[in-house]
Design an enzyme around this catalytic site. Sequence first.
Site, PDB file in Angstrom:
ATOM      1  N   GLU A 344      -0.245   5.106  -1.991  1.00  0.00           N
ATOM      2  CA  GLU A 344      -1.225   5.110  -3.072  1.00  0.00           C
ATOM      3  C   GLU A 344      -1.015   3.901  -3.966  1.00  0.00           C
ATOM      4  OE1 GLU A 344      -1.906   9.920  -3.770  1.00  0.00           O
ATOM      5  OE2 GLU A 344      -0.786   8.751  -5.242  1.00  0.00           O
ATOM      6  N   CYS A 345      -2.051   3.120  -4.179  1.00  0.00           N
ATOM      7  CA  CYS A 345      -2.077   2.041  -5.161  1.00  0.00           C
ATOM      8  C   CYS A 345      -0.947   1.031  -4.940  1.00  0.00           C
ATOM      9  CB  CYS A 345      -2.061   2.618  -6.577  1.00  0.00           C
ATOM     10  SG  CYS A 345      -2.663   1.460  -7.830  1.00  0.00           S
ATOM     11  N   ALA A 346       0.175   1.175  -5.613  1.00  0.00           N
ATOM     12  CA  ALA A 346       1.291   0.253  -5.401  1.00  0.00           C
ATOM     13  C   ALA A 346       1.734   0.269  -3.947  1.00  0.00           C
ATOM     14  CB  ALA A 346       2.460   0.619  -6.310  1.00  0.00           C
ATOM     15  N   LEU A 348      -0.219   0.729  -1.408  1.00  0.00           N
ATOM     16  CA  LEU A 348      -1.210  -0.087  -0.707  1.00  0.00           C
ATOM     17  C   LEU A 348      -0.822  -1.562  -0.768  1.00  0.00           C
ATOM     18  CD1 LEU A 348      -4.128  -0.617   0.484  1.00  0.00           C
ATOM     19  CD2 LEU A 348      -4.916  -0.615  -1.896  1.00  0.00           C
ATOM     20  N   SER A 434      -4.576   3.587   0.059  1.00  0.00           N
ATOM     21  CA  SER A 434      -5.730   3.230  -0.768  1.00  0.00           C
ATOM     22  C   SER A 434      -5.296   3.201  -2.222  1.00  0.00           C
ATOM     23  CB  SER A 434      -6.869   4.240  -0.579  1.00  0.00           C
ATOM     24  OG  SER A 434      -6.604   5.438  -1.294  1.00  0.00           O
TER      25      SER A 434
END
Length: 463
Positions: A344-346, A348, A434
């Site tokens: 998630e986020c980081a 990704l 993502s």
Amino acid sequence: MVIAAPASSSGKTTVATGLMAALAARGDRVSGHKVGPDYIDPGYHALATDRPPRNLDPVLCGEERVVPLFLHGAAGADIAVVEGVMGMFDGAADSAGFAGPGDPGSTAHVAALLGAPVVLVVDASRSARSVAALVHGFCTYDPRVRVAGVVLNRVGSDRHERILRTALEDTGTEVLGAVRRRAEVHTPSRHLGLIPAAERAGEARRAVRELGALVAASCDLDAVAAVARAAPPLVGEPWDPGAAAAEAAGAAEARAGSRAPRVAVFGGPAFTFGYTEQEELLRAGGAEVRTVDPLSDESLPEPTDALVVGGGFPEVHAAELSANAALRSEVAALAARGAPVAAECAGLLYLSRSLDGAPMCGVLPADATMSGSLTLGYRSAVAVADTLLARAGTRVRGHEFHRTVVEPRSGPRPAWQWNSRGGEGFASDTISASYLHVHWAGNPAIASRFLRAARAHSEGMSR
């Protein structure tokens, strides 16, 4: 009790964290909670209470889970302090048709679900008698929310405090404390808010102690405790990660005698964004969870059957993450072997080829860079195809929180879609990466699906 404010930057975190630390220092068992999807404030709560951080978010987890999650997180505590978000009635932007107090996910919404009394933190630095009109408005705006007291913040002098207290006498609202302006008690911030406690452990502990001392000297702790004791009893059962995991799985999936899958979860200063309940669900589902700090650990646990790379600030640590080539190589090899990897986020960014030019893992055919704009908000997302975490058509509520851009935005099989631009992120049967943060307690089927893949990989490697 719930700590609220008329607006952001009024001092909620200062007062809430200080109250947690002050009450704990005098011997109370204190449970800390945060309204909304914030990951950073709960890190300071954990230092103040010596308990795991907890979030209460009806948007991400559903109204029906707020009380059970609260009872789970507050089990064994004498006093629970819930820090609000933004202004008391501010929450999700789309509130059309919502009948609760405030916006969905607002401090008022959660306070009403808990039936909890509210302590209003008012920034009094630029007001005098007008504070009475402000407090009166918040006390009477919605009768479903009970403001039980006020803490005046950033008070300038004894005379200023007398004026404020005299003005508030006519409102009938108890003044629980008056906190003076203190520049030396400071929790530093940067582009996305406060700096996470894990990035400044020594300083953070000292700041929390100072906040506790400041609040203890400025507030009537006995009166504050009395406000909390006046909260009505809650009806319901605590959230049970074991029951949630079992219900999501449908039936016992672990084979007799099979080895528990080992799941590595990234942590440390670069990866501080994660919900406590995620690891609780993984353990309840039979996994052995190991924490990996990619700034110091050069290898994954042996064996590693699955990997979770959550959120954080990898852009701040890009050079150090890139320098740890041994771990980057192991992560790439793990993904190539077909082990499930959820990011998630980081995460990704870390799985991409590069981050601001610094080499990353190269698991994803994408490159990440810092941008000049903040992307922030709740998202209603749908899985457009079968992926590691969800079946096609599965709908979830998540949130974004970043100042980076990944190009391309998605792969041939996107992880999710939540707007008209099309798919977002990268997905396969074994990878999901993502920008979307999802609270697994609100979507326990995600944990079940991930663990099923981890178990299958573990059994396949053992043959």
